[in-house]
Design an enzyme around this catalytic site. Structure first.
Site, PDB file in Angstrom:
ATOM      1  N   THR A 103      19.946  46.968   4.237  1.00  0.00           N
ATOM      2  CA  THR A 103      19.884  48.440   3.693  1.00  0.00           C
ATOM      3  C   THR A 103      19.753  49.062   4.817  1.00  0.00           C
ATOM      4  OG1 THR A 103      18.579  47.142   1.866  1.00  0.00           O
ATOM      5  CG2 THR A 103      19.076  49.769   1.719  1.00  0.00           C
ATOM      6  N   GLU A 115      12.078  51.375   9.289  1.00  0.00           N
ATOM      7  CA  GLU A 115      11.001  50.110   9.230  1.00  0.00           C
ATOM      8  C   GLU A 115      11.806  49.021   8.497  1.00  0.00           C
ATOM      9  OE1 GLU A 115       8.559  50.366  11.200  1.00  0.00           O
ATOM     10  OE2 GLU A 115       8.814  52.453  11.542  1.00  0.00           O
ATOM     11  N   GLU A 135      14.802  36.007   7.313  1.00  0.00           N
ATOM     12  CA  GLU A 135      13.724  36.333   6.516  1.00  0.00           C
ATOM     13  C   GLU A 135      13.441  35.918   5.243  1.00  0.00           C
ATOM     14  OE1 GLU A 135      13.143  40.603   5.560  1.00  0.00           O
ATOM     15  OE2 GLU A 135      11.228  40.723   6.089  1.00  0.00           O
ATOM     16  N   GLY A 169      12.502  49.042   4.375  1.00  0.00           N
ATOM     17  CA  GLY A 169      13.079  48.087   3.461  1.00  0.00           C
ATOM     18  C   GLY A 169      13.878  46.891   4.419  1.00  0.00           C
ATOM     19  N   LYS A 213      11.658  58.215  -3.209  1.00  0.00           N
ATOM     20  CA  LYS A 213      12.154  57.153  -4.015  1.00  0.00           C
ATOM     21  C   LYS A 213      11.546  55.789  -3.892  1.00  0.00           C
ATOM     22  CE  LYS A 213      15.580  53.860  -4.467  1.00  0.00           C
ATOM     23  NZ  LYS A 213      14.616  52.992  -5.403  1.00  0.00           N
TER      24      LYS A 213
HETATM   25  P1  NDP Z   1      15.473  46.840   0.240  1.00  0.00           P
HETATM   26  O1  NDP Z   1      16.253  47.024   1.455  1.00  0.00           O
HETATM   27  O2  NDP Z   1      16.110  46.289  -1.034  1.00  0.00           O
HETATM   28  O3  NDP Z   1      14.900  48.248  -0.445  1.00  0.00           O
HETATM   29  C1  NDP Z   1      14.256  49.028   0.116  1.00  0.00           C
HETATM   30  C2  NDP Z   1      14.268  50.564  -0.523  1.00  0.00           C
HETATM   31  O4  NDP Z   1      15.631  50.825  -0.270  1.00  0.00           O
HETATM   32  C3  NDP Z   1      14.206  50.484  -2.233  1.00  0.00           C
HETATM   33  O5  NDP Z   1      13.531  51.737  -2.588  1.00  0.00           O
HETATM   34  C4  NDP Z   1      15.530  50.233  -2.480  1.00  0.00           C
HETATM   35  O6  NDP Z   1      15.960  50.634  -4.044  1.00  0.00           O
HETATM   36  C5  NDP Z   1      16.347  51.064  -1.742  1.00  0.00           C
HETATM   37  N1  NDP Z   1      17.628  51.209  -1.512  1.00  0.00           N
HETATM   38  C6  NDP Z   1      18.559  49.882  -1.775  1.00  0.00           C
HETATM   39  N2  NDP Z   1      19.879  50.006  -1.614  1.00  0.00           N
HETATM   40  C7  NDP Z   1      19.788  51.487  -1.107  1.00  0.00           C
HETATM   41  C8  NDP Z   1      21.024  52.051  -0.530  1.00  0.00           C
HETATM   42  N3  NDP Z   1      22.297  51.895  -0.637  1.00  0.00           N
HETATM   43  N4  NDP Z   1      20.629  53.436   0.101  1.00  0.00           N
HETATM   44  C9  NDP Z   1      19.486  53.816  -0.012  1.00  0.00           C
HETATM   45  N5  NDP Z   1      18.425  53.098  -0.417  1.00  0.00           N
HETATM   46  C10 NDP Z   1      18.606  51.942  -1.174  1.00  0.00           C
HETATM   47  O7  NDP Z   1      14.164  46.168   0.449  1.00  0.00           O
HETATM   48  P2  NDP Z   1      13.092  45.625  -0.538  1.00  0.00           P
HETATM   49  O8  NDP Z   1      12.665  46.403  -1.399  1.00  0.00           O
HETATM   50  O9  NDP Z   1      13.819  44.126  -0.952  1.00  0.00           O
HETATM   51  O10 NDP Z   1      11.929  45.139   0.493  1.00  0.00           O
HETATM   52  C11 NDP Z   1      11.539  44.143   1.224  1.00  0.00           C
HETATM   53  C12 NDP Z   1      12.045  44.240   2.876  1.00  0.00           C
HETATM   54  O11 NDP Z   1      11.313  45.205   3.325  1.00  0.00           O
HETATM   55  C13 NDP Z   1      11.886  43.026   3.635  1.00  0.00           C
HETATM   56  O12 NDP Z   1      12.952  42.805   4.265  1.00  0.00           O
HETATM   57  C14 NDP Z   1      10.514  43.619   4.449  1.00  0.00           C
HETATM   58  O13 NDP Z   1      10.753  42.928   5.572  1.00  0.00           O
HETATM   59  C15 NDP Z   1      10.942  44.962   4.634  1.00  0.00           C
HETATM   60  N6  NDP Z   1       9.622  45.780   4.969  1.00  0.00           N
HETATM   61  C16 NDP Z   1       9.645  46.289   6.261  1.00  0.00           C
HETATM   62  C17 NDP Z   1       8.475  46.797   6.490  1.00  0.00           C
HETATM   63  C18 NDP Z   1       8.155  47.369   7.937  1.00  0.00           C
HETATM   64  O14 NDP Z   1       7.222  48.236   8.040  1.00  0.00           O
HETATM   65  N7  NDP Z   1       8.961  47.096   8.662  1.00  0.00           N
HETATM   66  C19 NDP Z   1       7.367  46.986   5.684  1.00  0.00           C
HETATM   67  C20 NDP Z   1       7.635  46.194   4.184  1.00  0.00           C
HETATM   68  C21 NDP Z   1       8.704  45.822   3.856  1.00  0.00           C
HETATM   69  P3  NDP Z   1      15.693  49.608  -5.159  1.00  0.00           P
HETATM   70  O15 NDP Z   1      14.670  48.903  -4.913  1.00  0.00           O
HETATM   71  O16 NDP Z   1      15.907  50.634  -6.403  1.00  0.00           O
HETATM   72  O17 NDP Z   1      16.931  48.772  -4.852  1.00  0.00           O
END
Ligand code: NDP
Length: 479
Positions: A229, A247, A383, A225, A172
Site C-alpha cells: 500500500t 511507516e 511478513e 500500513g 482515515k
Molecule cells: P494496509 O496497508 O492494508 O492498510 C493500512 C491503511 O491504508 C488502512 O487504513 C487501509 O484502509 C488504507 N489503504 C488501503 N489501500 C489504500 C490505498 N490504495 N490508498 C490509501 N490508503 C489505503 O495495512 P494493514 O491495515 O493490513 O496493516 C498491517 C500492516 O501495517 C503491516 O504490514 C504492518 O507491518 C504495518 N504496520 C507498520 C507499522 C510501522 O510503524 N512501521 C506499525 C503498524 C503496522 P482499509 O483498511 O480500509 O483497507
C-alpha cells in the site's frame, strides 16, 4: 446495531452514498456494527471543513492548543475502560492489552500537547554578517491514514503531532477497526476542539484512502500500513510533490547470543513473538539463536509459550486473542502451510483454535513455532503479521548479521547479550531504524521511530514528527 458515522465539521454524519459496510467482531466471527461506506464526496466534505477551520487553528495560541490536546488526553484516560472494551471487540486483542494501548493513545496526545508549547523556530547568527531565522510553519490540511493492529494508538500517534503543529486533519482509520476512531470524535467535541480541526472519514482504503492521497489540496500524507500500500501511495503522492511519511512492514530479527541472560531473553521473546497475536509491526518473528544455547533456549521458549492461554479477549486470563479478520486469519494459516512445505519442523501450534460458547466461530490461531527453515526461504523473508515465529541457529556475529540483514525490510531488531561491546557492534551494523538491547518495545516518545529499506521513509516521534508536519522557511537578514 451501532452505525459508525463520519465525523465532519464536529458532527456525526452518514456517508453521502448512505451505504454501509459490515464490521465484524473477530472473536465471534459475527457482524456487530456497520461502517459508513464513504467515497470521494465525503473526503471532499471533510477537506472543505478542515480548510475552513485552518485559518483560526493555525493562529490559535500554543497554550490553547496545549490545553485542548491535553483535555483530549484526559478524556481518553477517563474513558479507558470503555475504549479498551470497544478496541478489544473490534480488533480481537485481549482487553487487558487494549487498556495499555488506550493509555498510550492518551500519552500521545499529552506528549504532543507539550510539544505544541515547546516547539520553536531556529536562528543562526553569523556575527557581523547575517542573521538567519527559520520559521517552522504549519502546512495546511494534512491526511493521516492508519492500520488495524493498534487502532487508536497509531491513529493518535499521527493526529496529535499534526494538530499540535497547527494543521487541520482529515484522517482515515482502517475500515477493519474503525470503532475507537469513531468514539474519538465524541471525545474531541467534549474537549472543545473547534469544529473542522479534526475530521474522520470511514470506508475502504482503495476508495477513500486513495481519494485522500490524490486530493490536490491535501499537502502531506502520514501513512502507516503495509509495504505494498505504501508503494502505491508513494506512486500517487510523489508526482504531486506531497510531503510523505511512510511507516511500513517489518520482518524483525530477535538475536539471542550465548552470553545473554537466558531467562530474561526467553520471557521477553515470548512477548515479542506473540503479543497482540503477533500483529505488531515491531514483533520479532525471526528468532536467531547462537548455537551454544540453541537447545536450552528452544526448550525454555516452548515451555513458556505453552502457558499462553488463548480465547475470549474479554477474559483477562487469556493472553492471546483473535486474529483481526477472516481474510488475515486465512493468510496466516496459509503461511503455516507454506512453512511446512518449505521443510519447517513444527515445534508448537500450527493450527487454528476453537473457542468456546460465543467464540466458537472466532478467528483464533495457536501460537506457532517452527525450526529447520533456511533464513532465505519465504517464511523467513515475508511478513506474516501473526502468531508465527521461526527459530534459526547461528554460529557467530557475522552469520547473525548476515541472516538479520537478509530481508527487504529494516524496521526493528532486538539483541540479547551481556557483552556491551558486541551489542554496540551489532547495533551499528544492523539494517534497521530501531534497535533494542536486552529489551523490546520500550518506548520513549522523544526518540525517532521508523524503518529503513522497505520498512518506510521518514521518522515519527518527538521533534521528527513536528518537523514533518511543518514547512521550514528560512529568512536571511544581511547586517
Ligand atoms: P494496509 O496497508 O492494508 O492498510 C493500512 C491503511 O491504508 C488502512 O487504513 C487501509 O484502509 C488504507 N489503504 C488501503 N489501500 C489504500 C490505498 N490504495 N490508498 C490509501 N490508503 C489505503 O495495512 P494493514 O491495515 O493490513 O496493516 C498491517 C500492516 O501495517 C503491516 O504490514 C504492518 O507491518 C504495518 N504496520 C507498520 C507499522 C510501522 O510503524 N512501521 C506499525 C503498524 C503496522 P482499509 O483498511 O480500509 O483497507
Amino acid at each position: 446495531m451501532v452505525q459508525i458515522q463520519n465525523y465532519i465539521n464536529g458532527a456525526y454524519t452518514n456517508a453521502v452514498s448512505n451505504t454501509w459496510i459490515d464490521n465484524y467482531n473477530p472473536a465471534t466471527g459475527k457482524v456487530y456494527s456497520q461502517i459508513a461506506d464513504s467515497d470521494d464526496k465525503d473526503v471532499e466534505a471533510a477537506y472543505q471543513s478542515a480548510y475552513a477551520a485552518y485559518g483560526n487553528w493555525k493562529t490559535t495560541p500554543h497554550e490553547e492548543r496545549f490545553i485542548l490536546l491535553n483535555r483530549i488526553a484526559e478524556l481518553i484516560d477517563k474513558n479507558n475502560d470503555a475504549l479498551a472494551e470497544a478496541e478489544s471487540i473490534d480488533q480481537g486483542k485481549p482487553k487487558w492489552l487494549a487498556k495499555n494501548e488506550i493509555k498510550r493513545a492518551a500519552q500521545n496526545f499529552r506528549f504532543f500537547a507539550t510539544a505544541a508549547m515547546q516547539f520553536s523556530n531556529e536562528s543562526h547568527h553569523n556575527e557581523g554578517h547575517t542573521i538567519n531565522y527559520t520559521l517552522r510553519q504549519s502546512i495546511g490540511v494534512v491526511g493521516c491514514i492508519s492500520p488495524w493492529n493498534l487502532p487508536l494508538y497509531l491513529f493518535s500517534w499521527k493526529i496529535a503531532p499534526a494538530l499540535a503543529a497547527g494543521n487541520c486533519v482529515v484522517a482515515k482509520p482502517s475500515e477493519i477497526t474503525p470503532m475507537t476512531a469513531y468514539l474519538l470524535g465524541q471525545i474531541c467535541t467534549e474537549a472543545g476542539l473547534p469544529n473542522g480541526v479534526l475530521n474522520i472519514v470511514h470506508g475502504l482504503g482503495p476508495k477513500i484512502g486513495n481519494a485522500l492521497v490524490s486530493h490536490p489540496k491535501i499537502k502531506a500524507i502520514s501513512f502507516t500500513g503495509g509495504t505494498a500500500t505504501g508503494k502505491h501511495i508513494a506512486s500517487v503522492a510523489a508526482p504531486m510533490f506531497k510531503k510523505l511519511s511512510l511507516e511500513l512492514g517489518g520482518k524483525n530479527p530477535n538475536i539471542v547470543f550465548g552470553d545473554c541472560d537466558l531467562k530474561k531473553a526467553v520471557k521477553t521473546s515470548v512477548e515479542s513473538s506473540f503479543l497482540n497475536q503477533g500483529e505488531i509491526c515491531l514483533c520479532g518473528s525471526r528468532i536467531l539463536v547462537e548455537k551454544s544455547i540453541y537447545e536450552d533456549f528452544k526448550t525454555a521458549f516452548i515451555e513458556e509459550v505453552k502457558k499462553l492461554k488463548i480465547g475470549n479477549p474479554l477474559n483477562d486470563e487469556n493472553r492471546v486473542g483473535a486474529i483481526v479478520s477472516q481474510m488475515h486469519f486465512e493468510k496466516v494459516l496459509s503461511y503455516i502451510e507454506l512453512a511446512k512445505q518449505e521443510g519447517g519442523r513444527l515445534l508448537l501450534g500450527g493450527e487454528s483454535f476453537k473457542g468456546t460458547h460465543k467464540n466458537e466461530q472466532g478467528w483464533f490461531i495457536q501460537p506457532t513455532i517452527f525450526e529447520n527453515l533456511n533464513f532465505e526461504c519465504r517464511t523467513n523473508q515475508e511478513e506474516i503479521f501473526g502468531p508465527v515465529v521461526t527459530l534459526t541457529p547461528f554460529e557467530n556475529v557475522d552469520e547473525a548479521l548476515q541472516m538479520a540483514n537478509s530481508t527487504p525490510y529494516g524496521l526493528a531488531c532486538s539483541i540479547w547479550t551481556n557483552d556491551l561491546t558486541k551489542a554496540h557492534r551489532v547495533a551499528e551494523k544492523i539494517e534497521s531504524g530501531i534497535v533494542w538491547i536486552n529489551c523490546w518495545l520500550v518506548r520513549d516518545l522523544r526518540t525517532p521511530f521508523g524503518g529503513v529499506k522497505q520498512s518506510g521513509v521518514g521518522r515519527e516521534g518527538g521533534w521528527e514528527a513536528m518537523r514533518f508536519f511543518t514547512e521550514a522557511k528560512n529568512v536571511c537578514i544581511k547586517l
